[in-house]
Design a protein around this motif. Sequence first.
Motif, PDB file in Angstrom:
ATOM      1  N   SER A 136      -5.377  -4.894   2.414  1.00  0.00           N
ATOM      2  CA  SER A 136      -4.751  -5.849   1.506  1.00  0.00           C
ATOM      3  C   SER A 136      -5.286  -7.255   1.753  1.00  0.00           C
ATOM      4  N   GLU A 138      -3.764 -10.889   1.860  1.00  0.00           N
ATOM      5  CA  GLU A 138      -2.431 -11.473   2.011  1.00  0.00           C
ATOM      6  C   GLU A 138      -2.545 -12.999   1.991  1.00  0.00           C
ATOM      7  N   SER A 219       0.740 -10.112  -1.553  1.00  0.00           N
ATOM      8  CA  SER A 219      -0.191  -9.142  -0.981  1.00  0.00           C
ATOM      9  C   SER A 219      -0.820  -8.334  -2.107  1.00  0.00           C
ATOM     10  N   HIS A 221      -2.952  -5.174  -2.713  1.00  0.00           N
ATOM     11  CA  HIS A 221      -3.265  -3.974  -1.935  1.00  0.00           C
ATOM     12  C   HIS A 221      -4.386  -3.146  -2.562  1.00  0.00           C
ATOM     13  N   VAL A 226      -2.727   2.170  -0.076  1.00  0.00           N
ATOM     14  CA  VAL A 226      -1.347   1.744   0.125  1.00  0.00           C
ATOM     15  C   VAL A 226      -0.355   2.790  -0.395  1.00  0.00           C
TER      16      VAL A 226
END
Length: 237
Positions: A136, A138, A219, A221, A226
Amino acid sequence: MIPKYLQVAGQIESDITQHVYQKTNKLLTEDEYAAKYQVSRNTVRKAIEILVNKGYVYQVQGSGAFIRNHHNSGYVNLEKLQGVTNDFSDRLVENKLLDFTVITADEELAQNMGCKIGSPIYYVKRLRYVDGDPFSIETSYFNKNLVKYLDENIVKKSIYTYLRNDQQLAIGFADRVIRADYLMSEQAGLLGLKENDPALVVDNTVYLINGAIFDYSQSVHHFKHVKLLKVSNMKGS
């Protein structure tokens, strides 16, 4: 003002994440918590109910409340505010720091974070890996008036572990919005995907137990890596 039962729930949750109950795998009794926090048993009961709904504990009638032992490696737990490092505690989590600086809140950011325009904000952007795979991107904003100190060494590791253990922040609850989107060129390059590939995006607004927003983040992903976990507590009518 945050209700007392939410404060108690936050304190017990912090103890759980710090493995205070690791030997017994069981919470204290309602009477013990009532004495410890100087609250009523009803307040303790409400606090434990929150922890049940968040998936931390389960209750056995006549025996008490026990810590749930999730066998769910590979999931981001939407109920627990513990961060990717703790969600994947049995796997290798690494962070590549893309940007770290102190900025001032503009009108939009101040509104989203419930702070004053011009407030100092830690800006952190990281690419997160799990077992060597890009997981991810972030992007986080931390209110510097609440998160007193961060540096590059800290943000390259688990920020939430540091905030709980070193700064003793009483993290309370979060609003999480989950949506699908398409990757922009830069995001795709970081995640090893193609522009306009799908992405799962989670927007987070995270509060202390007193209701103050200390973390506003997003975030993005990798859609192949995920999985999200939402605990559902099934109660009979």
